[in-house]
Design a protein around this motif. Structure first.
Motif, PDB file in Angstrom:
ATOM      1  N   UNK A 131       0.831  -1.198   0.000  1.00  0.00           N
ATOM      2  CA  UNK A 131       0.000   0.000   0.000  1.00  0.00           C
ATOM      3  C   UNK A 131       0.875   1.261   0.000  1.00  0.00           C
ATOM      4  N   UNK A 132       0.351   2.374  -0.484  1.00  0.00           N
ATOM      5  CA  UNK A 132       1.167   3.596  -0.573  1.00  0.00           C
ATOM      6  C   UNK A 132       1.305   4.350   0.752  1.00  0.00           C
ATOM      7  N   UNK A 133       0.553   3.946   1.770  1.00  0.00           N
ATOM      8  CA  UNK A 133       0.524   4.707   3.019  1.00  0.00           C
ATOM      9  C   UNK A 133       1.818   4.538   3.824  1.00  0.00           C
ATOM     10  N   UNK A 134       2.430   5.681   4.124  1.00  0.00           N
ATOM     11  CA  UNK A 134       3.642   5.680   4.951  1.00  0.00           C
ATOM     12  C   UNK A 134       3.392   6.331   6.307  1.00  0.00           C
TER      13      UNK A 134
ATOM     14  N   UNK B 120       3.459  -2.607   7.590  1.00  0.00           N
ATOM     15  CA  UNK B 120       4.170  -1.377   7.939  1.00  0.00           C
ATOM     16  C   UNK B 120       3.372  -0.642   9.011  1.00  0.00           C
ATOM     17  N   UNK B 121       3.997  -0.360  10.137  1.00  0.00           N
ATOM     18  CA  UNK B 121       3.338   0.400  11.199  1.00  0.00           C
ATOM     19  C   UNK B 121       3.427   1.882  10.859  1.00  0.00           C
ATOM     20  N   UNK B 122       2.271   2.536  10.737  1.00  0.00           N
ATOM     21  CA  UNK B 122       2.279   3.934  10.305  1.00  0.00           C
ATOM     22  C   UNK B 122       1.824   4.899  11.392  1.00  0.00           C
ATOM     23  N   UNK B 123       1.290   4.377  12.487  1.00  0.00           N
ATOM     24  CA  UNK B 123       0.872   5.255  13.586  1.00  0.00           C
ATOM     25  C   UNK B 123       0.564   4.418  14.820  1.00  0.00           C
ATOM     26  N   UNK B 124       0.712   5.032  15.991  1.00  0.00           N
ATOM     27  CA  UNK B 124       0.282   4.412  17.242  1.00  0.00           C
ATOM     28  C   UNK B 124      -0.676   5.363  17.947  1.00  0.00           C
TER      29      UNK B 124
ATOM     30  N   UNK C 235       5.645   7.744  21.342  1.00  0.00           N
ATOM     31  CA  UNK C 235       6.011   6.639  20.461  1.00  0.00           C
ATOM     32  C   UNK C 235       6.197   5.365  21.281  1.00  0.00           C
ATOM     33  N   UNK C 236       5.840   4.239  20.694  1.00  0.00           N
ATOM     34  CA  UNK C 236       5.987   2.959  21.363  1.00  0.00           C
ATOM     35  C   UNK C 236       7.318   2.336  20.958  1.00  0.00           C
ATOM     36  N   UNK C 237       8.180   2.021  21.934  1.00  0.00           N
ATOM     37  CA  UNK C 237       9.491   1.457  21.585  1.00  0.00           C
ATOM     38  C   UNK C 237       9.408   0.139  20.837  1.00  0.00           C
ATOM     39  N   UNK C 238       8.270  -0.549  20.943  1.00  0.00           N
ATOM     40  CA  UNK C 238       8.116  -1.822  20.239  1.00  0.00           C
ATOM     41  C   UNK C 238       7.931  -1.626  18.742  1.00  0.00           C
ATOM     42  N   UNK C 239       7.522  -0.395  18.348  1.00  0.00           N
ATOM     43  CA  UNK C 239       7.296  -0.109  16.921  1.00  0.00           C
ATOM     44  C   UNK C 239       8.002   1.193  16.550  1.00  0.00           C
ATOM     45  N   UNK C 240       9.320   1.185  16.547  1.00  0.00           N
ATOM     46  CA  UNK C 240      10.054   2.406  16.231  1.00  0.00           C
ATOM     47  C   UNK C 240       9.718   2.919  14.830  1.00  0.00           C
TER      48      UNK C 240
ATOM     49  N   UNK D  74       6.923   4.505  14.063  1.00  0.00           N
ATOM     50  CA  UNK D  74       5.489   4.755  13.953  1.00  0.00           C
ATOM     51  C   UNK D  74       5.129   5.885  14.910  1.00  0.00           C
ATOM     52  N   UNK D  75       4.915   7.065  14.363  1.00  0.00           N
ATOM     53  CA  UNK D  75       4.650   8.237  15.196  1.00  0.00           C
ATOM     54  C   UNK D  75       3.241   8.193  15.779  1.00  0.00           C
ATOM     55  N   UNK D  76       3.040   8.752  16.962  1.00  0.00           N
ATOM     56  CA  UNK D  76       1.695   8.831  17.538  1.00  0.00           C
ATOM     57  C   UNK D  76       0.753   9.636  16.646  1.00  0.00           C
TER      58      UNK D  76
END
Length: 326
Positions: free
Chosen positions: A136-139, A221-225, A230-235, A237-239
């Motif tokens: 997917x194109x979403x970053x 791809x993790x794109x947000x939390x 920010x969650x250290x488990x998913x570096x 991925x910005x809040x």
């Protein structure tokens, strides 16, 4: 001595005897195996929390703590079993965030969420993550919002089910920023992840525990939390709060409850053992590895937390006319 005073003396003596008896029960707990009801099926985060705690409680008390999975109806089936049990300390239950959603979403619950249970401990909270298939194109979340604004209703996302915290979170976000997302409910995290990995659904929102293995494998791809930080488990991925929705937070959570009317001395005894277990380094590490920000807050704080969550999500459900079959 008047008859009234005689009755008062007898009543006071009776209460004193009852208090002494309750204290004695608390001091000897557990004297036999304890059932730990996990209100979701085996394999999920509720089951894992229940088993991690049960294993440690067995070690430190010398009595067996046996996990009993009672899944179904967003956790309400297992919670109903818990609510009907004796408040003697030999049945406790682990619930999930749906516990605070069900009162507004499921008509005719066979128990009262606030009156029929004794809150014992908030195990912890956890961020959710919005993930996209790597094709997917979403970053970022801002990419998702831009696409939704360009073509309203064209951006679809999947969740573990209608009325889940993921569903309600995206509904609230849509309201706040004035965009429309298309919700696709699944029957649990396994089917959701299978379709996200296969690119059958472009976006998915779920707990860090659910999505992290597939992000680590490079398939998602993790794109947000949804946490404030920010969650250290998913570096990387910005809040969401840093991606155009200041102040936004939403969390999954896990709590321990017992049936209503548990004697305070016994509730404290059970809490003390739970607190000892959760503060054991190996237990804390296992829970943190599942994306849980370990709390261990006592029952009074869990009660206040649940009341806030019920009020928050009830408004979202009402405003968006969400029903359990949506």
């Amino acid at each position: 001595m008047s008859r009234f005073r005689q009755l008062l003396v007898v009543l006071t003596a009776g209460l004193a005897v009852a208090a002494i008896a309750a204290d004695a029960v608390a001091q000897t707990w557990p004297a036999k195996p304890v059932k730990v009801i996990a209100v979701f099926p085996a394999g999920g985060s509720v089951d894992q929390v229940a088993r991690v705690l049960a294993q440690q409680l067995t070690v430190q008390t010398g009595q067996s703590f046996v996990v009993d999975n009672r899944g179904g109806a967003s956790g309400s089936i297992g919670t109903a079993v818990l609510a009907k049990a004796d408040p003697d300390g030999y049945t406790i239950g682990i619930v999930f965030d749906t516990h605070a959603v069900n009162p507004s979403l499921i008509p005719g619950l066979p128990f009262d969420t606030l009156r029929d249970l004794t809150p014992l401990m908030l195990v912890g909270t956890g961020a959710m993550a919005l993930v996209a298939n790597v094709a997917q194109p979403y970053k970022s979340f801002t990419d998702v919002v831009a696409a939704a604004r360009d073509k309203p209703g064209s951006v679809s996302y999947g969740t573990i089910g209608a009325g889940s915290i993921g569903h309600l979170t995206m509904a609230q976000l849509g309201n706040q920023i004035g965009v429309e997302f298309n919700h696709i409910p699944y029957r649990g995290g396994g089917p959701l992840m299978n379709d996200a990995i296969a690119n059958q659904v472009p976006l998915a929102i779920g707990s860090v525990f659910l999505v992290k293995p597939h992000v680590d494998s490079g398939r998602l791809r993790a794109i947000a939390v949804t946490s404030a930080k920010a969650d250290p488990a998913l570096p990387g991925a910005a809040p969401i709060a840093q991606q155009g929705v200041p102040g936004f937070e939403a969390y999954t959570w896990w709590g321990v409850f017992a049936p209503a009317n548990m004697p305070p001395a016994l509730a404290k005894r059970v809490y003390d053992e739970l607190a000892k277990a959760i503060n054991t380094p190996a237990v804390k590490e296992k829970l943190q590895a599942q994306g849980i920000d370990v709390s261990g807050a006592p029952g009074s704080e869990l009660d206040a937390f649940v009341r806030r969550e019920i009020a928050r999500w009830a408004k979202v459900i009402k405003d968006n006319r969400i029903k359990s079959g949506d």
